[in-house]
Design a protein around this motif. Structure first.
Motif, PDB file in Angstrom:
ATOM      1  N   LYS A 174       0.803  -1.224   0.000  1.00 17.82           N
ATOM      2  CA  LYS A 174       0.000   0.000   0.000  1.00 17.82           C
ATOM      3  C   LYS A 174       0.835   1.273   0.000  1.00 17.82           C
ATOM      4  CE  LYS A 174      -4.023  -2.070   2.297  1.00 17.82           C
ATOM      5  NZ  LYS A 174      -4.991  -1.952   3.410  1.00 17.82           N
ATOM      6  N   LEU A 175       2.147   1.127   0.066  1.00 17.44           N
ATOM      7  CA  LEU A 175       3.009   2.310   0.146  1.00 17.44           C
ATOM      8  C   LEU A 175       2.803   3.230  -1.049  1.00 17.44           C
ATOM      9  CD1 LEU A 175       6.626   1.413   1.385  1.00 17.44           C
ATOM     10  CD2 LEU A 175       4.894   2.795   2.527  1.00 17.44           C
ATOM     11  N   SER A 176       2.613   4.503  -0.753  1.00 21.02           N
ATOM     12  CA  SER A 176       2.612   5.522  -1.804  1.00 21.02           C
ATOM     13  C   SER A 176       3.785   6.490  -1.638  1.00 21.02           C
ATOM     14  CB  SER A 176       1.297   6.308  -1.794  1.00 21.02           C
ATOM     15  OG  SER A 176       1.127   7.008  -0.571  1.00 21.02           O
ATOM     16  N   PHE A 177       4.411   6.476  -0.461  1.00 19.27           N
ATOM     17  CA  PHE A 177       5.542   7.380  -0.175  1.00 19.27           C
ATOM     18  C   PHE A 177       6.637   6.575   0.512  1.00 19.27           C
ATOM     19  CE2 PHE A 177       8.129  10.326   2.105  1.00 19.27           C
ATOM     20  CZ  PHE A 177       8.061  11.545   1.453  1.00 19.27           C
ATOM     21  N   LEU A 178       7.828   6.541  -0.099  1.00 16.22           N
ATOM     22  CA  LEU A 178       8.981   5.849   0.483  1.00 16.22           C
ATOM     23  C   LEU A 178      10.194   6.759   0.393  1.00 16.22           C
ATOM     24  CD1 LEU A 178      10.343   3.352   1.709  1.00 16.22           C
ATOM     25  CD2 LEU A 178      10.692   2.505  -0.631  1.00 16.22           C
ATOM     26  N   ASP A 179      10.729   7.157   1.551  1.00 17.53           N
ATOM     27  CA  ASP A 179      11.881   8.049   1.601  1.00 17.53           C
ATOM     28  C   ASP A 179      12.916   7.476   2.563  1.00 17.53           C
ATOM     29  OD1 ASP A 179      13.735  10.080   1.724  1.00 17.53           O
ATOM     30  OD2 ASP A 179      12.270  11.696   1.964  1.00 17.53           O
ATOM     31  N   LEU A 180      14.048   7.035   2.010  1.00 14.63           N
ATOM     32  CA  LEU A 180      15.156   6.503   2.810  1.00 14.63           C
ATOM     33  C   LEU A 180      16.427   7.294   2.516  1.00 14.63           C
ATOM     34  CD1 LEU A 180      14.512   2.677   2.190  1.00 14.63           C
ATOM     35  CD2 LEU A 180      13.642   4.089   4.047  1.00 14.63           C
ATOM     36  N   GLU A 181      16.288   8.560   2.172  1.00 13.98           N
ATOM     37  CA  GLU A 181      17.401   9.372   1.675  1.00 13.98           C
ATOM     38  C   GLU A 181      18.450   9.682   2.734  1.00 13.98           C
ATOM     39  OE1 GLU A 181      16.056  12.973  -0.119  1.00 13.98           O
ATOM     40  OE2 GLU A 181      15.765  12.034  -2.066  1.00 13.98           O
ATOM     41  N   SER A 182      19.666   9.873   2.244  1.00 17.28           N
ATOM     42  CA  SER A 182      20.755  10.563   2.949  1.00 17.28           C
ATOM     43  C   SER A 182      20.977  10.083   4.371  1.00 17.28           C
ATOM     44  CB  SER A 182      20.489  12.082   2.960  1.00 17.28           C
ATOM     45  OG  SER A 182      20.450  12.574   1.649  1.00 17.28           O
ATOM     46  N   ASN A 183      21.093   8.782   4.527  1.00 19.68           N
ATOM     47  CA  ASN A 183      21.522   8.244   5.811  1.00 19.68           C
ATOM     48  C   ASN A 183      23.051   8.124   5.820  1.00 19.68           C
ATOM     49  OD1 ASN A 183      19.244   7.303   7.782  1.00 19.68           O
ATOM     50  ND2 ASN A 183      18.463   6.904   5.731  1.00 19.68           N
ATOM     51  N   GLU A 184      23.705   9.266   5.537  1.00 15.82           N
ATOM     52  CA  GLU A 184      25.164   9.389   5.530  1.00 15.82           C
ATOM     53  C   GLU A 184      25.815   8.398   4.578  1.00 15.82           C
ATOM     54  OE1 GLU A 184      26.799   9.358   9.454  1.00 15.82           O
ATOM     55  OE2 GLU A 184      25.568  11.026  10.142  1.00 15.82           O
ATOM     56  N   GLY A 185      25.101   7.988   3.531  1.00 13.19           N
ATOM     57  CA  GLY A 185      25.661   7.084   2.547  1.00 13.19           C
ATOM     58  C   GLY A 185      25.929   5.693   3.075  1.00 13.19           C
ATOM     59  N   LEU A 186      25.251   5.301   4.152  1.00 13.93           N
ATOM     60  CA  LEU A 186      25.531   4.021   4.807  1.00 13.93           C
ATOM     61  C   LEU A 186      24.562   2.925   4.412  1.00 13.93           C
ATOM     62  CD1 LEU A 186      26.249   5.474   8.351  1.00 13.93           C
ATOM     63  CD2 LEU A 186      27.942   4.619   6.727  1.00 13.93           C
ATOM     64  N   LEU A 187      23.483   3.276   3.736  1.00 14.24           N
ATOM     65  CA  LEU A 187      22.516   2.273   3.313  1.00 14.24           C
ATOM     66  C   LEU A 187      22.887   1.713   1.946  1.00 14.24           C
ATOM     67  CD1 LEU A 187      19.075   3.827   4.313  1.00 14.24           C
ATOM     68  CD2 LEU A 187      20.179   1.826   5.316  1.00 14.24           C
ATOM     69  N   SER A 210      17.941   8.873  -2.459  1.00 18.73           N
ATOM     70  CA  SER A 210      19.225   9.552  -2.646  1.00 18.73           C
ATOM     71  C   SER A 210      20.209   9.183  -1.547  1.00 18.73           C
ATOM     72  CB  SER A 210      19.029  11.071  -2.671  1.00 18.73           C
ATOM     73  OG  SER A 210      18.297  11.461  -3.810  1.00 18.73           O
ATOM     74  N   GLY A 211      21.446   8.899  -1.952  1.00 20.33           N
ATOM     75  CA  GLY A 211      22.484   8.541  -0.992  1.00 20.33           C
ATOM     76  C   GLY A 211      22.567   7.062  -0.696  1.00 20.33           C
ATOM     77  N   VAL A 212      21.609   6.276  -1.175  1.00 18.33           N
ATOM     78  CA  VAL A 212      21.646   4.826  -0.994  1.00 18.33           C
ATOM     79  C   VAL A 212      22.551   4.221  -2.067  1.00 18.33           C
ATOM     80  CG1 VAL A 212      20.299   2.688  -1.019  1.00 18.33           C
ATOM     81  CG2 VAL A 212      19.342   4.757   0.016  1.00 18.33           C
ATOM     82  N   ASP A 213      23.421   3.305  -1.683  1.00 19.21           N
ATOM     83  CA  ASP A 213      24.318   2.639  -2.638  1.00 19.21           C
ATOM     84  C   ASP A 213      23.510   1.599  -3.412  1.00 19.21           C
ATOM     85  OD1 ASP A 213      26.360   1.522  -4.057  1.00 19.21           O
ATOM     86  OD2 ASP A 213      27.383   0.628  -2.337  1.00 19.21           O
TER      87      ASP A 213
END
Length: 553
Positions: A174-187, A210-213
């Motif tokens: 059901k997700l319509s919004f997923l934001d995992l950005e900019s966790n110091e490039g560690l994800l 953004s910022g996820v490898d």
């Protein structure tokens, strides 16, 4: 209906809504109506306990830097006894069942670790979960998130998570919004990869990683996500060709792909039905030409394709983009004349033309773009004089004409730009004196460079000019006075305002000046962010000598 709105007045309203034949029955049974059924439902005890346990598993670190001015520790006033948890800061409850359906603890100064045994995951009715801008101490994102099957909104951005993104997130259909950005490039997103993560999330409107490898291709299946509005994959190590079909996704408004050197692609033919507002491919391997059909994107506000491999001529149809505010085409291989139609972009305040092979501007005079905040025309092949009409750009903060073939004098009109913070006219063929008014009128000037010209006479003195180093004036054998060691001859008359030639001449006249901007604007996020305060990153990047010039390929 809020708790405060429940009252005896509700009953007549409900009766009015009944069919006519039922009114008599309703009145006859009026005394049997239970007022308790009209009272707001309190939160459930088990969920209140889960929330309190969640609170107690973290430290409230008020010494942590606040991400926004509105940041405050929401959980600090949570109390177990005597207060309905539905009224707690950051909590939203269903108005009928009383179940907790929303938890927003963004910017709450939380510090500590979290795992799948957290009491958070007892809140199985959650529909929105926002834990952005906290510090979860390099925790792995708990796989128990997959148990929150009702989630439509998940935001864990800027919260110091690390490791592999769990595959369980792909089960949140059901997700319509997923934001995992900019966790110091560690994800990282390797197993599952990006394609596996999103293949079942077909209701997505916002996908921000953004910022996820990622280090993989962009799945072409994204073009089939009919609700997708915003796609942000900055600094993800993306590889391969950008799927052309995504450009034609009917609901898409924002594409933000900057700083992905392994990402290739080109622009398709655009049509009038597109809703695109933002296209950002700065510092990627995009190439080809800008199609004339780009003029069909009448909603476009931001076009960032600097530091790519685009070439050819800039189409005059760019002047059709009446809503455009930011245009960055610097560090490419464009050539020929700059279209005068760009003068129609009356909402533009940033435009970067630097480090191309432009030789001039079409002869028609465009409108003056008074909204411009910064101009960067550096490292092209412009010649001629800087016109006095540049003084009409009252909003300018940065002006960079360095590394061209400009001649004539430094116009006195520059002293009218009282908001100016940076002025770089170095590596040209400018002659004559430096106007003394620059030292008295430009009280915000922090960066000044006129090195490697043919300037003569005394260097102006004043609070701002006294801070500039000798490197700002090097390569002008006729200059004298502080900070140079060369003293001025006493026979040289005292400086006074000179009357500059106001005639616009040469290829660099007003029709070029009003086409300016600053380099490096794309290191920010939202458009308005770039101009709200002084000393922004774009300003530093523009005038930093370490920024350098890209070697021609």
């Amino acid at each position: 209906m809020s708790a405060s709105q429940y009252s005896c007045n509700t009953v007549p309203f409900l009766i009015q809504a009944l069919p006519h034949k039922s009114i008599k029955m309703a009145h006859s049974n009026f005394t049997t109506i239970s007022f308790s059924s009209l009272q707001p439902v309190l939160c459930h005890n088990d969920e209140r306990l889960a929330l309190m346990q969640f609170k107690e598993s973290f430290i409230i670190d008020k010494s942590a830097p606040a991400a926004t001015s509105s940041a405050y520790p929401k959980v600090e006033k949570w109390k177990f006894q005597g207060v309905d948890c539905c009224s707690w800061d950051g909590i939203e409850c269903d108005k009928i069942s009383g179940q907790v359906i929303g938890l927003n603890l963004s910017n709450s100064f939380l510090y500590g670790s979290i795992n799948s045994s957290s009491s958070l995951f007892h809140l199985v009715h959650l529909q929105t979960l926002n834990l952005a801008y906290n510090d979860f101490n390099y925790s792995v994102i708990p796989s128990a998130l997959g148990n929150l099957s009702m989630l439509t909104y998940l935001n864990l951005s800027h919260s110091v998570f690390s490791g592999q993104i769990p595959s369980k997130i792909s089960e949140l259909h059901k997700l319509s919004f997923l934001d995992l950005e900019s966790n110091e490039g560690l994800l990282e997103l390797k197993t599952p990869d990006l394609k596996s993560l999103i293949r079942n999330l077909t209701n997505l409107k916002y996908l921000h990683l953004s910022g996820v490898d990622v280090a993989s291709r962009i799945p072409s299946v994204l073009a089939n996500f009919s609700s997708l509005t915003s796609l942000r994959l900055e600094r993800c190590g993306l590889l391969g060709k950008f799927p052309l079909a995504i450009f034609h996704q009917p609901s898409l408004e924002k594409i933000w792909m900057i700083h992905n050197l392994g990402l290739t692609g080109y622009f398709p033919e655009f049509n009038f039905t597109s809703k695109l507002k933002v296209m950002a491919f700065f510092n990627t391997n995009f190439s080809g030409e800008i199609p004339a059909s780009i003029g069909n994107l009448d909603s476009l506000e931001f076009l960032g394709i600097g530091r790519c491999y685009f070439r050819g001529f800039v189409p005059s149809t760019l002047g059709n983009l009446s809503k455009l505010q930011v245009l960055d085409i610097g560090y490419n291989f464009f050539r020929g004349l700059v279209p005068s139609s760009l003068g129609n972009l009356t909402k533009l305040y940033y435009m970067d033309l630097q480090n191309n092979n432009f030789t001039g501007v079409q002869r028609e005079y465009p409108k003056i773009i008074r909204s411009l905040v910064a101009i960067d025309m550096s490292s092209n092949r412009f010649d001629g004089e800087i016109p006095e009409s540049i003084g009409n750009l009252k909003e300018l903060h940065s002006l960079n004409f360095s590394n061209n073939n400009l001649d004539g004098r430094i116009p006195l009109a520059i002293s009218k730009l009282i908001n100016l913070e940076g002025l770089d006219l170095s590596q040209n063929k400018l002659a004559g004196r430096i106007p003394w008014e620059l030292s008295t009128q430009l009280t915000f000037l922090a960066v000044f460079n006129v090195s490697h010209n043919h300037l003569t006479g005394p260097i102006p003195q004043g609070p701002q000019f006294d801070t500039f180093q000798t490197s700002s004036f090097d390569g002008n054998l006729g200059l004298c006075g502080k900070p140079l060691l060369k003293e001025c001859d006493s026979s040289i008359p005292s400086p006074h305002p000179f009357s500059a030639n106001s005639e616009d001449s040469g290829l660099l006249d007003w029709k070029i000046v009003c086409l300016g901007y600053v380099s490096g604007l794309l290191i920010g996020g939202a458009i308005g962010h770039f101009v709200t305060t002084r000393k922004r990153d774009w300003f530093t990047k523009l005038f930093s000598k370490s920024h350098g010039r890209r070697q021609r390929r």
